[in-house]
Design an enzyme around this catalytic site. Structure first.
Site, PDB file in Angstrom:
ATOM      1  N   LYS A 203       0.846  -1.187   0.000  1.00 56.17           N
ATOM      2  CA  LYS A 203       0.000   0.000   0.000  1.00 56.17           C
ATOM      3  C   LYS A 203       0.879   1.233   0.000  1.00 56.17           C
ATOM      4  O   LYS A 203       1.735   1.393   0.872  1.00 56.17           O
ATOM      5  CB  LYS A 203      -0.908  -0.015   1.226  1.00 56.17           C
ATOM      6  CG  LYS A 203      -1.743   1.249   1.350  1.00 56.17           C
ATOM      7  CD  LYS A 203      -2.783   1.117   2.420  1.00 56.17           C
ATOM      8  CE  LYS A 203      -3.568   2.415   2.540  1.00 56.17           C
ATOM      9  NZ  LYS A 203      -4.602   2.326   3.560  1.00 56.17           N
ATOM     10  N   ARG A 213     -11.019  10.286   1.908  1.00 53.87           N
ATOM     11  CA  ARG A 213     -10.947  10.974   3.206  1.00 53.87           C
ATOM     12  C   ARG A 213     -12.188  11.832   3.419  1.00 53.87           C
ATOM     13  O   ARG A 213     -12.637  12.003   4.546  1.00 53.87           O
ATOM     14  CB  ARG A 213      -9.647  11.765   3.303  1.00 53.87           C
ATOM     15  CG  ARG A 213      -8.450  10.822   3.076  1.00 53.87           C
ATOM     16  CD  ARG A 213      -7.236  11.128   3.876  1.00 53.87           C
ATOM     17  NE  ARG A 213      -6.249  10.058   3.676  1.00 53.87           N
ATOM     18  CZ  ARG A 213      -5.037  10.224   3.172  1.00 53.87           C
ATOM     19  NH1 ARG A 213      -4.631  11.441   2.831  1.00 53.87           N
ATOM     20  NH2 ARG A 213      -4.226   9.203   3.027  1.00 53.87           N
ATOM     21  N   LYS A 226       1.111  10.117   5.587  1.00 50.20           N
ATOM     22  CA  LYS A 226       1.256   8.725   6.028  1.00 50.20           C
ATOM     23  C   LYS A 226       2.540   8.094   5.499  1.00 50.20           C
ATOM     24  O   LYS A 226       2.658   6.878   5.416  1.00 50.20           O
ATOM     25  CB  LYS A 226       0.012   7.930   5.599  1.00 50.20           C
ATOM     26  CG  LYS A 226      -1.291   8.486   6.189  1.00 50.20           C
ATOM     27  CD  LYS A 226      -2.488   7.559   5.974  1.00 50.20           C
ATOM     28  CE  LYS A 226      -3.732   8.119   6.683  1.00 50.20           C
ATOM     29  NZ  LYS A 226      -4.900   7.206   6.546  1.00 50.20           N
ATOM     30  N   GLU A 242       7.320  -6.645   1.160  1.00 41.81           N
ATOM     31  CA  GLU A 242       6.103  -6.511   1.977  1.00 41.81           C
ATOM     32  C   GLU A 242       5.189  -7.719   1.789  1.00 41.81           C
ATOM     33  O   GLU A 242       4.674  -8.289   2.753  1.00 41.81           O
ATOM     34  CB  GLU A 242       5.327  -5.234   1.582  1.00 41.81           C
ATOM     35  CG  GLU A 242       5.902  -3.942   2.129  1.00 41.81           C
ATOM     36  CD  GLU A 242       5.610  -3.756   3.619  1.00 41.81           C
ATOM     37  OE1 GLU A 242       4.974  -4.628   4.231  1.00 41.81           O
ATOM     38  OE2 GLU A 242       6.034  -2.721   4.167  1.00 41.81           O
ATOM     39  N   LYS A 257      -2.339  -1.470  -3.743  1.00 44.28           N
ATOM     40  CA  LYS A 257      -3.175  -0.277  -3.647  1.00 44.28           C
ATOM     41  C   LYS A 257      -2.316   0.971  -3.740  1.00 44.28           C
ATOM     42  O   LYS A 257      -1.281   1.009  -3.064  1.00 44.28           O
ATOM     43  CB  LYS A 257      -3.905  -0.321  -2.309  1.00 44.28           C
ATOM     44  CG  LYS A 257      -4.834   0.810  -2.050  1.00 44.28           C
ATOM     45  CD  LYS A 257      -5.424   0.660  -0.683  1.00 44.28           C
ATOM     46  CE  LYS A 257      -6.254   1.894  -0.394  1.00 44.28           C
ATOM     47  NZ  LYS A 257      -6.574   2.046   0.978  1.00 44.28           N
ATOM     48  N   SER A 283     -10.447   5.631  -4.464  1.00 40.37           N
ATOM     49  CA  SER A 283     -11.393   6.732  -4.625  1.00 40.37           C
ATOM     50  C   SER A 283     -10.967   7.747  -5.682  1.00 40.37           C
ATOM     51  O   SER A 283     -11.790   8.211  -6.473  1.00 40.37           O
ATOM     52  CB  SER A 283     -11.586   7.426  -3.274  1.00 40.37           C
ATOM     53  OG  SER A 283     -10.329   7.854  -2.748  1.00 40.37           O
ATOM     54  N   TYR A 322     -15.420   0.907  -6.391  1.00 41.64           N
ATOM     55  CA  TYR A 322     -16.684   1.600  -6.146  1.00 41.64           C
ATOM     56  C   TYR A 322     -17.635   1.413  -7.322  1.00 41.64           C
ATOM     57  O   TYR A 322     -18.800   1.762  -7.237  1.00 41.64           O
ATOM     58  CB  TYR A 322     -16.428   3.092  -5.891  1.00 41.64           C
ATOM     59  CG  TYR A 322     -15.550   3.331  -4.684  1.00 41.64           C
ATOM     60  CD1 TYR A 322     -16.093   3.402  -3.403  1.00 41.64           C
ATOM     61  CD2 TYR A 322     -14.167   3.452  -4.805  1.00 41.64           C
ATOM     62  CE1 TYR A 322     -15.292   3.588  -2.287  1.00 41.64           C
ATOM     63  CE2 TYR A 322     -13.346   3.642  -3.700  1.00 41.64           C
ATOM     64  CZ  TYR A 322     -13.919   3.714  -2.445  1.00 41.64           C
ATOM     65  OH  TYR A 322     -13.124   3.885  -1.350  1.00 41.64           O
TER      66      TYR A 322
HETATM   67  C1  PBG Z   1      -7.235   3.628   5.577  1.00 36.12           C
HETATM   68  C2  PBG Z   1      -7.689   3.370   4.215  1.00 36.12           C
HETATM   69  C3  PBG Z   1      -7.543   4.252   3.149  1.00 36.12           C
HETATM   70  C4  PBG Z   1      -8.197   3.675   2.071  1.00 36.12           C
HETATM   71  C5  PBG Z   1      -8.696   2.427   2.485  1.00 36.12           C
HETATM   72  N1  PBG Z   1      -8.352   2.245   3.817  1.00 36.12           N
HETATM   73  C6  PBG Z   1      -6.951   5.617   3.089  1.00 36.12           C
HETATM   74  C7  PBG Z   1      -5.593   5.863   3.569  1.00 36.12           C
HETATM   75  O1  PBG Z   1      -4.797   4.952   3.769  1.00 36.12           O
HETATM   76  O2  PBG Z   1      -5.281   7.028   3.796  1.00 36.12           O
HETATM   77  C8  PBG Z   1      -8.331   4.320   0.741  1.00 36.12           C
HETATM   78  C9  PBG Z   1      -9.473   3.911  -0.082  1.00 36.12           C
HETATM   79  C10 PBG Z   1      -9.725   4.788  -1.259  1.00 36.12           C
HETATM   80  O3  PBG Z   1      -9.061   5.802  -1.500  1.00 36.12           O
HETATM   81  O4  PBG Z   1     -10.666   4.438  -1.986  1.00 36.12           O
HETATM   82  N2  PBG Z   1      -6.525   2.771   6.276  1.00 36.12           N
END
Ligand code: PBG
Length: 332
Positions: A203, A213, A226, A242, A257, A283, A322
């Site tokens: 990720k 968010r 992050k 990982e 991701k 998203s 989505y």
């Molecule tokens: C948080 C989490 C995130 C997403 C899924 N779980 C955001 C992040 O890590 O800041 C993102 C999903 C998306 O953008 O559709 N642990």
């Protein structure tokens, strides 16, 4: 000799493209509803649906709507739903304690969905960001650094609450080191031997999560970024390390991701490890397609299906998206 000797006109590759029947017959990859995991945002308020402005077509659903969505997933042949919570800010604190509430939003939604459509898999995100006032995925120290082992301890309790409520899959998205092994040990100890772990193994610290968010209400909260726990977008080999670690620690399935900008990672992971590999079309990817479609700049439906097929081509076992409901309707 080259592996693919070409001689023209003995070889006219366009022969294979001349009509729909032969294009279908020679297709190397296919997309079906069975490839889709429906990414669903739920909320703890009364309103049936609250639109997410940055994600046209996505609404936050209340518990009853989430149960209804599970029934639609079953009818459409979508195997599983991944749920993400938007909770009342009054329930947030620095430690994300609401994540451990057995009567909280997520356990309630899990039960409602499993009652409504027991055949549909329920996948739960394991991370604290929907529940913390600072918007980080874990516990932070005075300097704002996300604490690894302390966070892992809370995440395990969060995942056990989800498993107890009936979650089929727990999906840690936090990127703490060692959390998969700790989680597997805890699940075994508590008798949840068949609860699957889908690890957000590779990720990245990505700008593509922006609209999410807003969706879960952590946008204004997030202090800093992050980058001390999510991966550097510059790296590929690190993703393999990982994934290898998470498999060794007990992950049943792994995820890459974001999705489309990271298809090279999907390809390398799926080729290197013989394990179900999923990609998350996040998203921001969704928002870009919808925004361009709304402006009439692209054919949204066509681009949606093309983008989902691209994941299959890259070697993904499935896609968290989505678009799942809309795509399944088109494919069905
Ligand atoms: C948080 C989490 C995130 C997403 C899924 N779980 C955001 C992040 O890590 O800041 C993102 C999903 C998306 O953008 O559709 N642990």
């Amino acid at each position: 000799m080259t592996p693919f000797p070409q001689s023209f006109p003995a070889t006219r590759l366009r022969r294979l493209r001349q009509a729909d029947w032969v294009r279908r017959l020679t297709a190397e990859n296919t997309l079906t509803p069975s490839d889709l995991i429906w990414s669903l945002v739920v909320h703890d308020g009364e309103a049936a649906r609250i639109p997410v402005a940055a994600m046209p077509g996505v609404d936050r659903l209340n518990v009853a709507e989430a149960a209804a969505a599970a029934k639609r997933a079953k009818a459409l042949g979508i195997p599983a739903i991944a749920i993400f919570p938007h909770i009342d800010p009054a329930h947030k604190d620095a430690d994300g304690r609401e994540s451990l509430n057995p009567d909280g939003l997520i356990p309630t939604v899990i039960k409602a969905m499993k009652d409504a459509a027991p055949e549909v898999g329920v996948i739960c995100d394991v991370a604290l960001d929907p529940f913390t006032t600072h918007g980080h995925d874990g516990l932070i120290d005075e300097a704002g650094y996300v604490l690894n082992d302390e966070t892992t301890a809370v995440l395990i309790d969060q995942a056990l609450v989800q498993a107890e409520a009936g979650a089929d899959v727990v999906a840690p998205s936090d990127m703490m080191d060692g959390r998969i092994g700790a989680l597997r040990t805890a699940l075994e100890a508590d008798g949840y031997i068949n609860t699957l772990i889908l690890s957000y193994a590779a990720k990245y610290a990505s700008g593509f999560y922006g609209p999410y968010r807003e969706a879960i209400g952590s946008a204004t909260a997030l202090i800093g970024d992050k980058k001390t726990y999510q991966q550097n977008p510059a790296n590929t080999d690190e993703a393999l390390r990982e994934v290898a670690m998470d498999i060794a620690e007990g992950a049943d399935m792994v995820m890459v991701k974001p999705g489309l900008p990271y298809l090279d990672i999907v390809r390398r992971v799926s080729e290197t490890f013989a394990i179900p590999t999923y990609a998350f079309q996040v998203s921001g990817e969704y928002a870009m397609i919808q925004a361009a479609a709304q402006n009439g700049w692209i054919d949204g439906e066509r681009v949606m299906l093309e983008s989902l097929l691209a994941f299959k081509r890259a070697g993904a076992s499935g896609i968290i998206t989505y678009f799942a409901e809309t795509a399944a309707q088109k494919l069905g």
